[in-house]
Design a protein around this motif. Structure first.
Motif, PDB file in Angstrom:
ATOM      1  N   ILE A  71       4.954   3.183  -5.146  1.00 42.97           N
ATOM      2  CA  ILE A  71       5.355   4.090  -6.223  1.00 42.97           C
ATOM      3  C   ILE A  71       6.866   4.156  -6.333  1.00 42.97           C
ATOM      4  N   ALA A  72       7.574   3.904  -5.223  1.00 42.30           N
ATOM      5  CA  ALA A  72       9.035   3.781  -5.300  1.00 42.30           C
ATOM      6  C   ALA A  72       9.413   2.575  -6.155  1.00 42.30           C
ATOM      7  N   HIS A  73       8.742   1.455  -5.941  1.00 43.42           N
ATOM      8  CA  HIS A  73       9.015   0.269  -6.745  1.00 43.42           C
ATOM      9  C   HIS A  73       8.686   0.530  -8.215  1.00 43.42           C
ATOM     10  N   ALA A  74       7.616   1.271  -8.484  1.00 44.80           N
ATOM     11  CA  ALA A  74       7.271   1.594  -9.868  1.00 44.80           C
ATOM     12  C   ALA A  74       8.372   2.432 -10.515  1.00 44.80           C
ATOM     13  N   GLY A  75       8.898   3.404  -9.770  1.00 44.27           N
ATOM     14  CA  GLY A  75       9.989   4.211 -10.301  1.00 44.27           C
ATOM     15  C   GLY A  75      11.235   3.388 -10.541  1.00 44.27           C
ATOM     16  N   ALA A  76      11.531   2.475  -9.627  1.00 46.18           N
ATOM     17  CA  ALA A  76      12.707   1.612  -9.774  1.00 46.18           C
ATOM     18  C   ALA A  76      12.561   0.650 -10.945  1.00 46.18           C
ATOM     19  N   ASP A  77      11.317   0.308 -11.294  1.00 49.50           N
ATOM     20  CA  ASP A  77      11.060  -0.617 -12.402  1.00 49.50           C
ATOM     21  C   ASP A  77      10.862   0.102 -13.731  1.00 49.50           C
ATOM     22  N   ASP A  78      11.069   1.435 -13.750  1.00 46.05           N
ATOM     23  CA  ASP A  78      10.881   2.230 -14.969  1.00 46.05           C
ATOM     24  C   ASP A  78       9.460   2.078 -15.513  1.00 46.05           C
ATOM     25  N   ALA A  79       8.489   2.064 -14.616  1.00 47.38           N
ATOM     26  CA  ALA A  79       7.093   1.911 -15.026  1.00 47.38           C
ATOM     27  C   ALA A  79       6.622   3.169 -15.746  1.00 47.38           C
ATOM     28  N   PRO A  80       5.696   3.028 -16.698  1.00 47.04           N
ATOM     29  CA  PRO A  80       5.172   4.203 -17.388  1.00 47.04           C
ATOM     30  C   PRO A  80       4.344   5.074 -16.455  1.00 47.04           C
ATOM     31  N   PHE A  81       4.132   6.314 -16.881  1.00 44.61           N
ATOM     32  CA  PHE A  81       3.425   7.283 -16.033  1.00 44.61           C
ATOM     33  C   PHE A  81       2.032   6.785 -15.665  1.00 44.61           C
ATOM     34  N   ASP A  82       1.380   6.074 -16.561  1.00 45.04           N
ATOM     35  CA  ASP A  82       0.022   5.615 -16.269  1.00 45.04           C
ATOM     36  C   ASP A  82      -0.007   4.723 -15.036  1.00 45.04           C
ATOM     37  N   VAL A  83       1.060   3.945 -14.815  1.00 42.35           N
ATOM     38  CA  VAL A  83       1.131   3.115 -13.613  1.00 42.35           C
ATOM     39  C   VAL A  83       1.249   3.996 -12.375  1.00 42.35           C
ATOM     40  N   LEU A  84       2.086   5.021 -12.442  1.00 38.51           N
ATOM     41  CA  LEU A  84       2.202   5.949 -11.312  1.00 38.51           C
ATOM     42  C   LEU A  84       0.857   6.607 -11.029  1.00 38.51           C
ATOM     43  N   ARG A  85       0.178   6.998 -12.079  1.00 33.93           N
ATOM     44  CA  ARG A  85      -1.115   7.672 -11.915  1.00 33.93           C
ATOM     45  C   ARG A  85      -2.141   6.755 -11.255  1.00 33.93           C
ATOM     46  N   ARG A  86      -2.150   5.491 -11.637  1.00 35.01           N
ATOM     47  CA  ARG A  86      -3.098   4.553 -11.022  1.00 35.01           C
ATOM     48  C   ARG A  86      -2.786   4.360  -9.546  1.00 35.01           C
ATOM     49  N   HIS A  87      -1.513   4.313  -9.208  1.00 35.52           N
ATOM     50  CA  HIS A  87      -1.134   4.234  -7.789  1.00 35.52           C
ATOM     51  C   HIS A  87      -1.657   5.466  -7.050  1.00 35.52           C
ATOM     52  N   GLY A  88      -1.522   6.640  -7.650  1.00 35.50           N
ATOM     53  CA  GLY A  88      -1.979   7.861  -6.999  1.00 35.50           C
ATOM     54  C   GLY A  88      -3.478   7.900  -6.800  1.00 35.50           C
ATOM     55  N   ILE A  89      -4.223   7.457  -7.804  1.00 36.61           N
ATOM     56  CA  ILE A  89      -5.683   7.429  -7.694  1.00 36.61           C
ATOM     57  C   ILE A  89      -6.119   6.486  -6.581  1.00 36.61           C
ATOM     58  N   ALA A  90      -5.489   5.322  -6.511  1.00 37.10           N
ATOM     59  CA  ALA A  90      -5.815   4.364  -5.444  1.00 37.10           C
ATOM     60  C   ALA A  90      -5.446   4.934  -4.077  1.00 37.10           C
ATOM     61  N   ALA A  91      -4.327   5.657  -4.013  1.00 36.85           N
ATOM     62  CA  ALA A  91      -3.905   6.246  -2.742  1.00 36.85           C
ATOM     63  C   ALA A  91      -4.897   7.307  -2.272  1.00 36.85           C
ATOM     64  N   GLU A  92      -5.386   8.108  -3.193  1.00 39.95           N
ATOM     65  CA  GLU A  92      -6.365   9.122  -2.797  1.00 39.95           C
ATOM     66  C   GLU A  92      -7.640   8.471  -2.265  1.00 39.95           C
ATOM     67  N   ALA A  93      -8.062   7.392  -2.893  1.00 37.65           N
ATOM     68  CA  ALA A  93      -9.249   6.683  -2.405  1.00 37.65           C
ATOM     69  C   ALA A  93      -9.002   6.125  -1.010  1.00 37.65           C
ATOM     70  N   ALA A  94      -7.800   5.575  -0.764  1.00 41.09           N
ATOM     71  CA  ALA A  94      -7.474   5.051   0.561  1.00 41.09           C
ATOM     72  C   ALA A  94      -7.446   6.165   1.594  1.00 41.09           C
ATOM     73  N   MET A  95      -6.896   7.324   1.211  1.00 43.81           N
ATOM     74  CA  MET A  95      -6.861   8.476   2.114  1.00 43.81           C
ATOM     75  C   MET A  95      -8.277   8.897   2.509  1.00 43.81           C
ATOM     76  N   ARG A  96      -9.134   9.041   1.525  1.00 41.65           N
ATOM     77  CA  ARG A  96     -10.499   9.502   1.807  1.00 41.65           C
ATOM     78  C   ARG A  96     -11.271   8.482   2.629  1.00 41.65           C
ATOM     79  N   HIS A  97     -11.021   7.204   2.408  1.00 36.19           N
ATOM     80  CA  HIS A  97     -11.676   6.180   3.220  1.00 36.19           C
ATOM     81  C   HIS A  97     -11.224   6.291   4.675  1.00 36.19           C
ATOM     82  N   ALA A  98      -9.939   6.543   4.871  1.00 37.40           N
ATOM     83  CA  ALA A  98      -9.400   6.618   6.233  1.00 37.40           C
ATOM     84  C   ALA A  98      -9.839   7.872   6.963  1.00 37.40           C
ATOM     85  N   THR A  99     -10.112   8.953   6.225  1.00 41.43           N
ATOM     86  CA  THR A  99     -10.417  10.241   6.851  1.00 41.43           C
ATOM     87  C   THR A  99     -11.895  10.606   6.778  1.00 41.43           C
ATOM     88  N   GLY A 100     -12.731   9.718   6.262  1.00 41.29           N
ATOM     89  CA  GLY A 100     -14.140  10.049   6.114  1.00 41.29           C
ATOM     90  C   GLY A 100     -14.379  11.076   5.022  1.00 41.29           C
TER      91      GLY A 100
END
Length: 284
Positions: A71-100
């Motif tokens: 998400i730092a790279h997305a911010g540095a690349d001036d990515a639109p909010f939808d890209v940030l949001r997709r990163h966040g959704i994927a991160a939440e899925a990774a978190m839940r997978h790691a924590t059961g």
């Protein structure tokens, strides 16, 4: 007539972007390691939580290590909010997978993720990297934040709707005034006047608890629980907070009272980690 040339923005070095991601993870680890924290998970106890302990948080942090860099790279690349949001959704899925399936860092994925992206964008554009400026830089996504769909089934959103209070989305769209005007000044003052890092962070945490409409407290304790927690935090601060010589045993005693009521100021803890990140990135 020749076209007007727009100034070019130099690409941000990838090492600088990656450092922001590392600082984000380190800030979350600093918050986890902090003790005492009333009702919250520490390396020594699980606070008011039956379903998680420090190891759960560490597994989550390991799963999120790439998210904050991405998400730092997305911010540095001036990515639109939808890209940030997709990163966040994927991160939440990774978190839940790691924590059961346990929610350890959902709030931090949102708020800290936005601040990391904003910090990278400020660097790319040659703007100030003060903590306040980074908070204000989040406003570039204000409209998209307000238009994005809400998860009405989440405990925080249910508490927000039931009690009619603003949530982290409103804080983000406004450039995080609670960080700019409360948490960051409190933390800076505590450190500048000689408190240790842990004492300064605990003092700042209780300042947030005393002022914030913490959705986790509302979810767990309703309006009565929130009011009680805020009053207890205010009394701790009125007695000197972490500037008082006996602050640690008093905060431990307060922690026992939070646990007895099953209260946990998770929203305040997320913003504490954000505050520490904002200070650390200033020197990066």
């Amino acid at each position: 007539m020749s076209a007007v040339l727009q100034p070019r923005v130099a690409p941000l070095p990838r090492t600088a972007v990656a450092q922001l991601g590392r600082l984000a993870i380190a800030s979350l680890h600093t918050e986890l390691a902090l003790a005492p924290k009333p009702g919250l998970v520490t390396p020594f106890d699980s606070g008011s939580h039956d379903d998680m302990e420090a190891g759960t948080f560490l597994r989550s942090l390991f799963a999120l290590r790439h998210y904050f860099s991405d998400i730092a790279h997305a911010g540095a690349d001036d990515a639109p909010f939808d890209v940030l949001r997709r990163h966040g959704i994927a991160a939440e899925a990774a978190m839940r997978h790691a924590t059961g399936g346990i929610n350890t860092h959902r709030g931090a994925i949102f708020s800290l993720g936005l601040l990391v992206a904003a910090a990278a964008a400020c660097r790319r554009e040659g703007l100030s990297t003060s903590g306040a400026q980074v908070c204000l830089a989040v406003q570039r996504w204000s409209q998209s934040l307000q238009d994005a769909p809400l998860d009405a089934a989440s405990p925080g959103q249910r508490a927000r709707a039931r009690h009619g209070v603003a949530g982290v989305r409103e804080q983000a769209a406004a450039g995080y005034p609670v960080l700019r005007t409360l948490a960051l000044p409190t933390l800076r003052h505590a450190l500048a006047t000689g408190l240790t890092r842990d004492a300064a962070l605990c003092h700042t945490l209780m300042t947030l608890v005393a002022e914030l409409d913490d959705l986790n407290l509302l979810h767990r304790g309703g309006r009565d629980g929130l009011d009680w927690a805020r009053a207890q935090a205010a009394a701790f601060l009125a007695a000197g907070g972490a500037f008082a010589p006996d602050w640690r045993p008093r905060l431990q005693q307060l922690g026992a009272a939070f646990v007895a009521r099953r209260l946990s100021p998770g929203g305040s803890a997320d913003l504490l980690a954000c505050s520490w990140f904002l200070l650390q990135q200033e020197a990066a």
